[in-house]
Scaffold this active site. Structure first.
Site, PDB file in Angstrom:
ATOM      1  N   GLY A   8       0.795  -1.234   0.000  1.00  0.00           N
ATOM      2  CA  GLY A   8       0.000   0.000   0.000  1.00  0.00           C
ATOM      3  C   GLY A   8       0.820   1.273   0.000  1.00  0.00           C
ATOM      4  N   GLY A  12      -1.525   7.983   0.021  1.00  0.00           N
ATOM      5  CA  GLY A  12      -1.929   8.202   1.409  1.00  0.00           C
ATOM      6  C   GLY A  12      -0.844   7.891   2.434  1.00  0.00           C
ATOM      7  N   ILE A  13      -1.243   7.189   3.485  1.00  0.00           N
ATOM      8  CA  ILE A  13      -0.338   6.883   4.603  1.00  0.00           C
ATOM      9  C   ILE A  13       0.862   6.078   4.114  1.00  0.00           C
ATOM     10  CG2 ILE A  13      -0.172   5.544   6.745  1.00  0.00           C
ATOM     11  CD1 ILE A  13      -3.157   6.358   7.257  1.00  0.00           C
ATOM     12  N   ASP A  41      -2.385  -7.696  -6.813  1.00  0.00           N
ATOM     13  CA  ASP A  41      -3.707  -7.454  -6.232  1.00  0.00           C
ATOM     14  C   ASP A  41      -3.840  -8.313  -4.975  1.00  0.00           C
ATOM     15  OD1 ASP A  41      -6.325  -7.203  -5.543  1.00  0.00           O
ATOM     16  OD2 ASP A  41      -7.137  -7.760  -7.513  1.00  0.00           O
ATOM     17  N   LEU A  42      -3.824  -7.666  -3.834  1.00  0.00           N
ATOM     18  CA  LEU A  42      -3.844  -8.396  -2.561  1.00  0.00           C
ATOM     19  C   LEU A  42      -5.238  -8.910  -2.199  1.00  0.00           C
ATOM     20  CD1 LEU A  42      -1.443  -6.077  -0.495  1.00  0.00           C
ATOM     21  CD2 LEU A  42      -0.909  -8.275  -1.563  1.00  0.00           C
ATOM     22  N   GLY A  71      -5.007  -1.159   2.265  1.00  0.00           N
ATOM     23  CA  GLY A  71      -6.311  -1.338   2.889  1.00  0.00           C
ATOM     24  C   GLY A  71      -7.409  -0.775   2.012  1.00  0.00           C
ATOM     25  N   SER A 112      -3.394  -0.755  11.499  1.00  0.00           N
ATOM     26  CA  SER A 112      -4.746  -1.133  11.919  1.00  0.00           C
ATOM     27  C   SER A 112      -5.653   0.088  11.782  1.00  0.00           C
ATOM     28  CB  SER A 112      -4.670  -1.670  13.358  1.00  0.00           C
ATOM     29  OG  SER A 112      -5.934  -1.963  13.849  1.00  0.00           O
ATOM     30  N   TYR A 149     -15.204  -3.465   7.904  1.00  0.00           N
ATOM     31  CA  TYR A 149     -13.935  -2.728   7.952  1.00  0.00           C
ATOM     32  C   TYR A 149     -13.336  -2.776   9.364  1.00  0.00           C
ATOM     33  CZ  TYR A 149     -10.561   1.057   7.882  1.00  0.00           C
ATOM     34  OH  TYR A 149      -9.396   1.788   8.014  1.00  0.00           O
ATOM     35  N   LYS A 153      -9.959  -4.886  10.885  1.00  0.00           N
ATOM     36  CA  LYS A 153      -8.855  -4.241  11.607  1.00  0.00           C
ATOM     37  C   LYS A 153      -8.707  -4.829  13.010  1.00  0.00           C
ATOM     38  CE  LYS A 153      -7.557  -1.404   8.360  1.00  0.00           C
ATOM     39  NZ  LYS A 153      -6.199  -1.467   7.789  1.00  0.00           N
TER      40      LYS A 153
HETATM   41  N1  LIG Z   1      -6.964   7.510   6.448  1.00  0.00           N
HETATM   42  C1  LIG Z   1      -7.493   7.180   7.610  1.00  0.00           C
HETATM   43  O1  LIG Z   1      -8.185   7.982   8.265  1.00  0.00           O
HETATM   44  C2  LIG Z   1      -7.256   5.819   8.180  1.00  0.00           C
HETATM   45  C3  LIG Z   1      -7.703   5.568   9.482  1.00  0.00           C
HETATM   46  C4  LIG Z   1      -7.484   4.317  10.030  1.00  0.00           C
HETATM   47  C5  LIG Z   1      -6.792   3.350   9.314  1.00  0.00           C
HETATM   48  N2  LIG Z   1      -6.361   3.636   8.046  1.00  0.00           N
HETATM   49  C6  LIG Z   1      -5.645   2.575   7.328  1.00  0.00           C
HETATM   50  O2  LIG Z   1      -4.444   3.076   6.790  1.00  0.00           O
HETATM   51  C7  LIG Z   1      -4.090   2.333   5.605  1.00  0.00           C
HETATM   52  C8  LIG Z   1      -3.801   3.299   4.471  1.00  0.00           C
HETATM   53  O3  LIG Z   1      -5.000   4.003   4.177  1.00  0.00           O
HETATM   54  P1  LIG Z   1      -5.020   5.416   3.439  1.00  0.00           P
HETATM   55  O4  LIG Z   1      -5.975   6.266   4.189  1.00  0.00           O
HETATM   56  O5  LIG Z   1      -3.646   5.886   3.176  1.00  0.00           O
HETATM   57  O6  LIG Z   1      -5.786   5.029   2.098  1.00  0.00           O
HETATM   58  P2  LIG Z   1      -5.359   5.014   0.565  1.00  0.00           P
HETATM   59  O7  LIG Z   1      -6.574   4.585  -0.167  1.00  0.00           O
HETATM   60  O8  LIG Z   1      -4.696   6.285   0.206  1.00  0.00           O
HETATM   61  O9  LIG Z   1      -4.260   3.870   0.526  1.00  0.00           O
HETATM   62  C9  LIG Z   1      -4.553   2.508   0.459  1.00  0.00           C
HETATM   63  C10 LIG Z   1      -3.467   1.843  -0.360  1.00  0.00           C
HETATM   64  O10 LIG Z   1      -3.801   0.451  -0.476  1.00  0.00           O
HETATM   65  C11 LIG Z   1      -3.684   0.082  -1.834  1.00  0.00           C
HETATM   66  N3  LIG Z   1      -4.585  -1.016  -2.158  1.00  0.00           N
HETATM   67  C12 LIG Z   1      -5.938  -0.998  -2.111  1.00  0.00           C
HETATM   68  N4  LIG Z   1      -6.441  -2.160  -2.568  1.00  0.00           N
HETATM   69  C13 LIG Z   1      -5.376  -2.939  -2.890  1.00  0.00           C
HETATM   70  C14 LIG Z   1      -5.253  -4.257  -3.427  1.00  0.00           C
HETATM   71  N5  LIG Z   1      -6.329  -4.981  -3.757  1.00  0.00           N
HETATM   72  N6  LIG Z   1      -4.007  -4.738  -3.637  1.00  0.00           N
HETATM   73  C15 LIG Z   1      -2.910  -3.993  -3.361  1.00  0.00           C
HETATM   74  N7  LIG Z   1      -2.972  -2.746  -2.850  1.00  0.00           N
HETATM   75  C16 LIG Z   1      -4.181  -2.217  -2.624  1.00  0.00           C
HETATM   76  C17 LIG Z   1      -4.073   1.347  -2.606  1.00  0.00           C
HETATM   77  O11 LIG Z   1      -3.684   1.306  -3.956  1.00  0.00           O
HETATM   78  C18 LIG Z   1      -3.390   2.415  -1.777  1.00  0.00           C
HETATM   79  O12 LIG Z   1      -2.039   2.614  -2.159  1.00  0.00           O
HETATM   80  C19 LIG Z   1      -5.272   1.407   5.327  1.00  0.00           C
HETATM   81  O13 LIG Z   1      -4.983   0.115   5.813  1.00  0.00           O
HETATM   82  C20 LIG Z   1      -6.400   2.034   6.131  1.00  0.00           C
HETATM   83  O14 LIG Z   1      -7.372   1.089   6.508  1.00  0.00           O
HETATM   84  C21 LIG Z   1      -6.575   4.835   7.465  1.00  0.00           C
END
Ligand SMILES: NC(=O)c1ccc[n+]([C@@H]2O[C@H](COP(=O)([O-])OP(=O)(O)OC[C@H]3O[C@@H](n4cnc5c(N)ncnc54)[C@H](O)[C@@H]3O)[C@@H](O)[C@H]2O)c1
Length: 253
Positions: A8, A12-13, A41-42, A71, A112, A149, A153
């Site tokens: 991932g 984002g993160i 593709d995970l 995620g 998580s 979801y 987690k």
């Molecule tokens: N943003 C928030 O507020 C928040 C809060 C709690 C937890 N999280 C967790 O942080 C993590 C990152 O989230 P984010 O907010 O940066 O979102 P994001 O959508 O920007 O990033 C998610 C990443 O996962 C990748 N991904 C999605 N489906 C995939 C698949 N099938 N195979 C491979 N890669 C895949 C996407 O391409 C992307 O790079 C996630 O696990 C999310 O659940 C985020």
């Protein structure tokens, strides 16, 4: 230079974690469905296997750290997708790279969510943890996406804590970061959703510290848990959420 693998890292993160590790001069092997060193593709068992094999090919000398960040959010219509990526895309990757991590006495950080503690579907979580994939997926179809979801987690976090002693016995530390509301492409979609947008903006306004998180906040916590200053930290769940978890569960400790 250390070698890290992560899922991932495209947006984002994850992108912030990748940047932080690369800026320090480390080698970072990124798995993602797009814009990655290993495009996989995970959400499918084959995709997860291909990702593990490709990381293994690049880490014959060992792996200093693994971050499972890929995620799918609760805005996904496909509940099975949430389960497959968030739960199986986490635990299968860790298990598939266990010996590589042991070889380097590496560290794992699972991304998580602070929503894990709010989950109200223990049956779904227990089915995941007991390996009953099809039953878990079937039950997931009947639950709201938010429960799938948060349950996914909660399950990865409980999986981590159950496995900490066995991994630690071979020198591998596992910890989780539980982000709260952090502005990323994932939250942008929900913030602008005509149905949920208003509630989400109110939720954001209730964060005790007064502002939402940035991807860099999660990257800083992740980096700490991966690094030598965290050498005695195993099985911790670090809430990086501006105080939301403390606000929602003040007495739950
Ligand atoms: N943003 C928030 O507020 C928040 C809060 C709690 C937890 N999280 C967790 O942080 C993590 C990152 O989230 P984010 O907010 O940066 O979102 P994001 O959508 O920007 O990033 C998610 C990443 O996962 C990748 N991904 C999605 N489906 C995939 C698949 N099938 N195979 C491979 N890669 C895949 C996407 O391409 C992307 O790079 C996630 O696990 C999310 O659940 C985020």
């Amino acid at each position: 230079m250390k070698t890290f693998a992560m899922t991932g890292g495209a947006t984002g993160i994850g992108a912030a974690i990748k940047k932080r590790l690369q800026d320090e001069g480390n080698k970072v092997i990124v798995v993602d469905i797009k814009d990655a060193d290993i495009v996989a593709d995970l959400s499918s068992a084959e995709g997860r296997r291909a990702a593990i094999d490709a990381i293994r090919d690049r880490t014959a000398d060992g792996l200093d750290g693994l971050v499972t960040c890929a995620g799918v959010g609760s805005n996904a219509k496909d509940h099975a997708l949430i389960t497959q990526v968030n739960y199986y895309g986490t635990i299968e990757l860790i298990e598939g790279l266990k010996d590589r991590l042991e070889a380097s006495k590496g560290a794992v950080v699972l991304i998580s969510s602070n929503s894990a503690t709010m989950n109200k579907s223990p049956e779904y979580v227990d089915l995941l943890l007991s390996g009953e994939q099809q039953k878990a997926l079937d039950l997931g179809e009947t639950l709201p996406a938010s429960e799938v979801y948060s349950g996914s987690k909660k399950a990865v976090t409980r999986w981590m804590r159950k496995n900490v002693p066995a991994y630690a016995a071979n020198g591998v530390r596992m910890n989780a970061v539980a982000p709260g509301y952090t502005q990323t492409p994932m939250t942008e979609q929900v913030e602008n959703d005509p149905t949920y947008g208003k509630a989400i903006r109110e939720f954001m306004a209730s964060i005790p510290i007064g502002y939402p998180g940035k991807p860099e906040d999660q990257a800083a916590a992740t980096r700490f848990l991966l690094g030598p200053e965290a050498r005695f930290i195993c099985g911790a769940v670090l809430f990086v959420d501006g105080g939301h978890d403390a606000m929602f569960r003040p007495d739950d400790f």
